[in-house]
Design an enzyme around this catalytic site. Structure first.
Site, PDB file in Angstrom:
ATOM      1  N   GLU A  27       5.851 -38.327  13.421  1.00 13.93           N
ATOM      2  CA  GLU A  27       7.041 -39.053  12.954  1.00 13.93           C
ATOM      3  C   GLU A  27       7.373 -40.172  13.934  1.00 13.93           C
ATOM      4  OE1 GLU A  27      11.694 -37.859  12.078  1.00 13.93           O
ATOM      5  OE2 GLU A  27      10.138 -36.393  11.614  1.00 13.93           O
TER       6      GLU A  27
ATOM      7  N   ASP B  95      10.607 -42.714  14.510  1.00 13.11           N
ATOM      8  CA  ASP B  95      12.007 -42.787  14.061  1.00 13.11           C
ATOM      9  C   ASP B  95      12.799 -43.966  14.581  1.00 13.11           C
ATOM     10  OD1 ASP B  95      12.080 -40.386  12.736  1.00 13.11           O
ATOM     11  OD2 ASP B  95      12.982 -39.261  14.359  1.00 13.11           O
TER      12      ASP B  95
ATOM     13  N   GLU C 221      16.914 -44.391  14.103  1.00 15.86           N
ATOM     14  CA  GLU C 221      18.159 -43.871  13.531  1.00 15.86           C
ATOM     15  C   GLU C 221      19.310 -44.699  14.097  1.00 15.86           C
ATOM     16  OE1 GLU C 221      18.583 -39.502  12.694  1.00 15.86           O
ATOM     17  OE2 GLU C 221      17.018 -39.381  14.212  1.00 15.86           O
TER      18      GLU C 221
END
Length: 286
Positions: free
Chosen positions: A103, A105, A107
């Site tokens: 993953e 990311d 955010e």
């Protein structure tokens, strides 16, 4: 001569049509993404040029790419939730599936009006994350669209904002550190409520009188190897994919140092309380 002219016209027409199809498919949310949850709170507008996610007390919303990618340069323009966005999280990330997933990311952690957003980044390899770095931005991300990019190739992962690199995660497999390279990933995004941790560690809760909260997306672009039926769309000698061998040059290294000196607010590689036995190995090797 007439037959040659006819053939030439056909070839020109073909290329014109091809160019049109490529242009038409660039950044069309109807063609590139599926809305996956939110019961109508996610909307594709302007003939596929704009996507909005919304969050209220009942539910958030989200979407994912129709394609899986195994390496790529992914660009998306986002305009984040304005005003009092405390408690909200806008997530934009690449991920495979399963307990040993990879993953990458972005955010965006909301905040009280006038206080800065926090850009939270993380990299998971084979199900293990805990590689958080957090940044403030040098602009208000709620006023206009800004470009958030992930460059993922066999050399490194680079997170960028408006073309300025903010973080690099190098491939250090030769030193025994796993790197995402075997699992194709989908691109996901969601807007959801995380008031128990998102803003000041959960001290500031979501003000639902401000709902619905809305984040907007436009100008998606993927220069990427699409994974389908067990194979990649990129050939091993594909000369058109310069991003596959791209790495930070001297200017890029200088810019990343500037960002990290002036705007980084958390780095797992300096968190002695969290890692009393010593930092993860990539911290010193990188």
């Amino acid at each position: 001569m007439a037959s040659h002219s006819f053939v030439s016209i056909k070839i020109v027409t073909f290329f014109l049509l091809s160019s049109f199809l490529i242009a038409a498919s660039a950044g069309n949310f109807n063609q590139d993404f599926d809305i996956t949850w939110g019961d109508g709170r996610a909307k594709i507008l302007n003939n596929g040029a704009l996507l909005t996610l919304s969050l209220d007390k009942s539910s958030g919303s989200g979407f994912q790419s129709k394609n899986q990618y195994l390496f790529g340069k992914i660009d998306m323009q986002l305009k984040l939730v304005p005003g009092n966005s405390a408690g909200t999280v806008t997530a934009y990330y690449l991920s495979s599936q399963g307990s040993a997933h990879d993953e990458i990311d972005f955010e965006f952690l909301g905040n009280l009006s006038g206080d800065p957003y926090i850009v939270h980044t993380n990299v998971f390899t084979q199900g293990k994350g805990n590689r958080e770095q957090q940044f403030y931005l040098w602009f208000d991300p709620t006023k206009d669209f800004h470009t958030y990019s992930i460059l993922w190739n066999p050399i490194s992962i680079v997170f960028s904002v408006d073309g300025t690199p903010i973080r690099e995660f190098k491939n250090l497999e030769s030193k025994g550190i796993p790197f995402p390279k075997n699992q194709p990933m989908w691109l996901y995004s969601s807007l959801w409520d995380a008031e128990d941790w998102a803003t000041r560690g959960g001290l500031v809760k979501t003000d639902w009188t401000q709902a619905p909260f809305t984040a907007s997306y436009t100008n998606f672009n993927a220069q990427a190897c699409i994974w389908s039926s067990g194979s990649s769309s990129c050939s091993s000698n594909s000369s058109g994919n310069s991003w596959l061998t791209q790495s930070l040059d001297t200017t890029g290294q200088q810019r990343i140092k500037w960002v990290q000196k002036n705007y980084m607010i958390y780095n797992y590689c300096t968190d002695t309380k969290r890692f009393p036995q010593g930092f993860p190995p990539e911290c010193s090797l990188a």
